[in-house]
Design an enzyme around this catalytic site. Structure first.
Site, mmCIF file in Angstrom:
data_model
loop_
_atom_site.group_PDB
_atom_site.id
_atom_site.type_symbol
_atom_site.label_atom_id
_atom_site.label_comp_id
_atom_site.label_asym_id
_atom_site.label_seq_id
_atom_site.Cartn_x
_atom_site.Cartn_y
_atom_site.Cartn_z
ATOM 1 C CG ASP A 61 -0.398 -0.035 2.220
ATOM 2 O OD1 ASP A 61 0.628 -0.122 2.834
ATOM 3 O OD2 ASP A 61 -1.314 -0.211 3.461
ATOM 4 C CD GLU B 199 8.135 -0.732 7.244
ATOM 5 O OE1 GLU B 199 6.984 -1.206 7.315
ATOM 6 O OE2 GLU B 199 7.898 1.004 7.178
#
Ligand code: KIV
Length: 275
Positions: A44, A182
């Site tokens: 995204d 992440e």
């Protein structure tokens, strides 16, 4: 040979690294596929990279289906993982299964990715029970940027580090086939990697992960709005493109493009009849 979730499983078992990179369109997906990279993530992050948004919050299911389908048409071998956008799975388990199903049917994804730990495990379990492979995403989860108060390295306190390890175990137990980590300190990411049986795919999480993922536009130097510390530019395609556009502009304006080489011919007698 088509990469599948089993390839990821085997890679972890055999201590082999897996590679993943984002793409959002057919032509880039084809180039990546031909390079031999294992997996393409239709992230995204397309909100930032393709659509010019500040964050990923505004990205819709329709955006993901439109770009996911284009990538799937270009990827013959790589495993195509499509992100579930903000509010397509957080609202309920039912919404999560319906929207994951749409990404499989309409975008022809091979797997979906969603952000979060224990709180989204009911969704991960229901989606995997429906026969759809799920990649989890922990650490800095950009859809929660407003809750985090900015893009920050995650898991730096003892409590946060413990929660990250517990979340990684929880998403594995719920059925995830891999987990993206992440912006996590390297030693913590390595500890997580050694604590679970599914591959960890790091982005800003150091070399101890089972694999790595990057946003392709960062990796080839095509996106300059912001460049996180963890990015390595493997090429400077952005500069090459800018130079090519400037050359095109100049040649058209000075009359050196097009030349005979780029021009179609017609018999002179036909042209004469037109006067
Ligand atoms: O959206 C995305 O590109 C991602 C990667 C940064 C892992 O989720």
């Amino acid at each position: 040979m088509k990469v599948t979730v089993n390839t990821f499983k085997e890679a972890k078992a055999n201590n082999k690294k897996v590679t993943m990179i984002t793409a959002y369109d057919y032509s880039t997906a084809k180039l990546i596929d031909e390079s031999g990279i294992d997996s393409i993530l239709v992230g995204d992050s397309l909100g930032n990279v393709m659509l010019g948004y500040e964050d990923t919050i505004s990205v819709t299911m329709e955006d993901m289906i439109h770009h996911g389908a284009a990538v799937a048409r270009g990827a013959k071998n790589a495993l195509v993982v499509v992100d579930m956008p903000f509010m397509s799975y957080q609202t309920s388990v039912y919404d999560a299964v319906v929207n994951a199903g749409r990404l499989m049917k309409e975008a022809r994804a091979n797997a979906v990715k969603l952000e979060g730990g224990a709180e989204v495990c009911p969704q991960i379990k229901a989606i995997t029970d429906a026969g759809i492979p799920v990649c989890a995403h922990l650490g800095l989860t950009p859809q929660s940027i407003n809750a985090f108060g900015g893009f920050k390295v995650q898991g730096k306190t003892e409590m946060a580090a413990r929660k990250l390890i517990e979340d990684a175990k929880a998403v594995e137990a719920a059925g995830a086939f891999a987990v993206v980590l992440e912006c996590v300190p390297e030693k913590l990411a390595t500890l997580v990697t050694n604590s679970i049986g599914i591959p960890t795919i790091g982005i800003g999480a150091g070399a101890g992960c089972d694999g790595q993922v990057l946003v392709y536009a960062d990796a080839v130097g095509m996106f300059s709005d912001f460049t996180p510390k963890f990015v390595k530019k493997f090429a400077n395609v952005g500069e090459m493109m800018k130079q090519a556009f400037a050359d095109y502009d100049r040649e058209v304006k000075e009359g050196t493009f097009p030349t005979a080489e780029q021009t179609y011919k017609i018999d002179e007698s036909i042209i004469e009849k037109l006067y």
